[in-house]
Scaffold this motif. Structure first.
Motif, short mmCIF file in Angstrom:
data_model
loop_
_atom_site.label_atom_id
_atom_site.label_comp_id
_atom_site.label_asym_id
_atom_site.label_seq_id
_atom_site.Cartn_x
_atom_site.Cartn_y
_atom_site.Cartn_z
N PRO A 86 41.40 21.06 24.03
CA PRO A 86 41.22 22.50 24.22
C PRO A 86 39.77 22.87 24.52
CG PRO A 86 42.61 22.08 22.32
CD PRO A 86 42.05 20.75 22.73
N LEU A 87 38.81 22.18 23.88
CA LEU A 87 37.40 22.46 24.12
C LEU A 87 37.01 22.10 25.55
CD1 LEU A 87 35.81 21.04 20.83
CD2 LEU A 87 36.45 23.40 21.32
N VAL A 88 37.49 20.94 26.00
CA VAL A 88 37.16 20.48 27.35
C VAL A 88 37.80 21.38 28.40
CG1 VAL A 88 37.37 18.57 28.97
CG2 VAL A 88 36.88 18.10 26.57
N LEU A 89 39.05 21.74 28.19
CA LEU A 89 39.73 22.60 29.14
C LEU A 89 39.07 23.97 29.23
CD1 LEU A 89 43.47 21.72 28.42
CD2 LEU A 89 42.22 21.28 30.53
N PHE A 90 38.67 24.51 28.08
CA PHE A 90 38.02 25.82 28.07
C PHE A 90 36.71 25.77 28.86
CE2 PHE A 90 35.46 29.26 26.17
CZ PHE A 90 36.33 30.32 26.38
N ALA A 91 36.05 24.58 28.86
CA ALA A 91 34.79 24.43 29.59
C ALA A 91 34.99 24.44 31.10
CB ALA A 91 34.10 23.14 29.17
N TYR A 92 36.22 24.23 31.56
CA TYR A 92 36.53 24.27 32.99
C TYR A 92 37.00 25.65 33.44
CZ TYR A 92 36.29 19.23 34.02
OH TYR A 92 35.88 17.94 34.25
N VAL A 93 37.33 26.53 32.52
CA VAL A 93 37.86 27.84 32.89
C VAL A 93 36.82 28.61 33.71
CG1 VAL A 93 38.55 30.10 32.00
CG2 VAL A 93 39.47 28.02 30.98
N GLY A 94 37.25 29.19 34.79
CA GLY A 94 36.37 29.95 35.68
C GLY A 94 36.20 29.31 37.03
N ILE A 95 36.74 28.10 37.21
CA ILE A 95 36.59 27.41 38.47
C ILE A 95 37.23 28.19 39.61
CG2 ILE A 95 38.70 26.04 38.23
CD1 ILE A 95 35.34 24.84 39.67
N GLU A 96 38.19 29.05 39.26
CA GLU A 96 38.91 29.83 40.28
C GLU A 96 38.25 31.17 40.55
OE1 GLU A 96 39.49 31.44 36.59
OE2 GLU A 96 39.97 29.37 37.09
N ALA A 97 37.11 31.45 39.91
CA ALA A 97 36.51 32.79 39.97
C ALA A 97 36.22 33.24 41.40
CB ALA A 97 35.23 32.81 39.15
N CYS A 98 35.79 32.32 42.25
CA CYS A 98 35.42 32.71 43.62
C CYS A 98 36.61 33.25 44.41
CB CYS A 98 34.80 31.53 44.35
SG CYS A 98 35.91 30.12 44.56
N CYS A 99 37.85 32.97 43.97
CA CYS A 99 39.02 33.50 44.67
C CYS A 99 39.00 35.02 44.71
CB CYS A 99 40.31 33.04 43.99
SG CYS A 99 40.58 31.26 44.02
N ALA A 100 38.40 35.64 43.68
CA ALA A 100 38.40 37.10 43.59
C ALA A 100 37.54 37.75 44.67
CB ALA A 100 37.92 37.54 42.21
N VAL A 101 36.57 36.99 45.22
CA VAL A 101 35.68 37.56 46.23
C VAL A 101 35.66 36.69 47.48
CG1 VAL A 101 34.21 38.81 44.62
CG2 VAL A 101 33.71 36.42 45.13
N ALA A 102 36.82 36.11 47.82
CA ALA A 102 36.89 35.24 49.00
C ALA A 102 36.46 35.98 50.26
CB ALA A 102 38.30 34.69 49.15
N ASP A 103 36.73 37.29 50.31
CA ASP A 103 36.37 38.06 51.50
C ASP A 103 34.87 38.32 51.60
OD1 ASP A 103 36.60 39.68 49.18
OD2 ASP A 103 36.73 41.50 50.42
N LYS A 104 34.12 38.03 50.55
CA LYS A 104 32.68 38.26 50.55
C LYS A 104 31.89 36.97 50.78
CE LYS A 104 33.13 42.36 47.77
NZ LYS A 104 33.35 43.09 49.02
N ILE A 105 32.61 35.87 51.01
CA ILE A 105 31.99 34.60 51.31
C ILE A 105 31.97 34.42 52.83
CG2 ILE A 105 32.17 32.09 51.02
CD1 ILE A 105 33.68 32.62 48.41
N GLN A 106 30.87 33.94 53.36
CA GLN A 106 30.79 33.70 54.81
C GLN A 106 31.95 32.82 55.27
OE1 GLN A 106 26.96 32.06 55.83
NE2 GLN A 106 25.86 33.95 55.38
N ASP A 107 32.64 33.28 56.31
CA ASP A 107 33.81 32.57 56.83
C ASP A 107 34.75 32.23 55.68
OD1 ASP A 107 35.59 31.28 58.46
OD2 ASP A 107 34.31 29.56 58.90
N GLY A 108 35.13 33.28 54.93
CA GLY A 108 35.89 33.10 53.70
C GLY A 108 37.19 32.34 53.85
N GLN A 109 37.85 32.49 55.00
CA GLN A 109 39.13 31.81 55.18
C GLN A 109 38.98 30.29 55.10
OE1 GLN A 109 41.36 32.98 58.64
NE2 GLN A 109 43.26 32.32 57.68
#
Length: 424
Positions: free
Chosen positions: A195-218
């Protein structure tokens, strides 16, 4: 701010890495060594492999839907309005709970510093009052543009790198082969550390929320997920192995105990460890700031789809192209969550449940697009995550579910009422 300005690929990767690598590793790395022995670095790799199918799924969905809101959008487009809202709202409140936990952890540790104890004792601004001050500060920062976020993250990265680079530079001097050869192999330790290790990985998907704000987001949003995940997993495993070489499985502070092993100069030790503590605390704020900013766009996506009360207000952008009402709403909810409880176990449980619900629905959304082995493996990963979360709940008490169920239920009730109002 010019709305056409986008985050470059490596800037987005930097923000994503900063969000993930932080408090969880700094607080629990030595616990993992003590609990699993020689298998400590393997724990990070195994958890990475467990999450990899989900990374594939999220990367594919980010390429298919390079828009604001990510997690919400994936489920809404493929599974329908209701399940999209369940995913989006569950993830939104789970992220808020995680942010509240990180902010309170920073606040508590900051108030314990020798240079700050007297100030808080004499002013009476400690405890939840200081939490509130921090929320107000970051509310202001989140009303600024995403370019400012990118610049601040560079500063946080420089600070965060200090304790990590200390390990790298100290390793040749403090490497002790006996620490490795004598370390036991404790398979049973995985149950306690997973559980400690998994919690340390949480957030890896955060950039999905602003994909349209990344250069050439697609194209680049999926690259951000893959590259940052590979970097994070490698950094975790290598640093954990380095700490094992230096400290073995001894129950010590893995970072502040290094300088006394290198020098007897008290001034160097005092000032050096002060800087290390400051850098570790900065890592808390780096993750908090990034997740706070990205989470605003999850709420914005739900409002933009008119699936939540006050949708018109929540989609209003300020001069920096930031949904300012979403910022205010998230700030209020963080304060509410901290008012309900500041206990890490409650907030962590809410964060885990919200994230797992969103992961599961994203995997199902992917399977409606493409029946592939990656999708089924992602479902398997979600099942393992649920078992881990369920086991933790049984050990800690099912009462930890209560705050999450209440807040989730309020959101679903508001969504239902809003849908009824639209029909009439």
């Amino acid at each position: 701010m010019n709305p056409t300005v986008k985050i470059p690929l490596w800037g987005a990767i930097l923000i994503n890495v900063n969000i993930v690598i932080g408090s969880a590793f700094f607080l629990h790395s030595q616990k993992i060594s003590s609990a699993t022995g020689l298998l400590a670095p393997v724990a990070w790799l195994l958890c990475g492999l467990l999450l990899f199918p989900l990374i594939i799924v999220l990367a594919h969905l980010a390429r298919t839907y390079p828009t604001a809101g990510g997690i919400y959008v994936y489920s809404q487009k493929q599974l329908g309005q209701f399940w999209g809202f369940v995913s989006g709202w569950g993830y939104f409140i789970g992220t808020i709970a995680a942010n509240a936990a990180v902010l309170h952890a920073f606040s508590s540790e900051f108030q314990k510093l020798s240079v700050t104890q007297n100030f808080f004792a004499t002013t009476g601004l400690g405890g939840l009052w200081f939490d509130l001050v921090l929320v107000l500060i970051f509310t202001g920062l989140n009303l600024l543009n995403i370019e400012f976020l990118e610049r601040i993250q560079i500063g946080f990265t420089i600070l965060k790198a200090i304790p990590l680079l200390l390990i790298v530079f100290a390793l040749p001097c403090l490497f002790n082969l006996e620490n490795v050869t004598s370390a036991p192999i404790i398979w049973g330790g995985f149950a306690h550390t997973l559980p400690l290790v998994l919690f340390a990985y949480v957030g890896i998907e955060a950039c999905c929320a602003v994909a349209d704000k990344i250069q050439d987001g697609q194209r680049n949003a999926s690259r951000v997920i893959f590259i940052s995940f590979a970097l994070i997993m490698s950094i975790y495993a290598l640093l954990q192995f380095s700490l094992l070489c230096i400290h073995g499985t001894a129950a010590v502070d893995p970072f502040t105990s290094i300088l006394p092993m290198l020098t007897s100069n008290q001034a160097v030790i005092t000032w050096g460890n002060g800087l290390i503590n400051l850098a570790i605390l900065a890592s808390f704020l780096a993750g908090f700031y990034g997740m706070f900013y990205f989470n605003n766009w999850n709420l914005y996506a739900m409002a933009n789809d008119n699936s939540i009360l006050f949708s018109q207000k929540l989609t209003t952008l300020n001069s920096h192209q930031v949904p300012w009402m979403c910022v205010m709403a998230q700030s209020i909810l963080i304060v509410v969550f901290l008012g309900i409880t500041s206990k890490t176990e409650y907030l962590s449980t809410m964060a885990d449940l919200g994230t797992i619900v969103a992961y599961l629905l994203s995997a199902l959304a992917f399977l409606t697009l493409r029946k592939s082995m990656a999708g089924y493996c992602a479902l398997g990963s979600c099942a393992v995550l649920m078992v881990i979360c369920g086991k933790s709940l049984l050990e800690s008490g099912l009462h930890l579910l209560i705050p999450f169920i209440i807040v989730l239920g309020i959101g679903l009730g508001a969504h239902y009422a809003h849908e009824m109002m639209k029909k009439h």
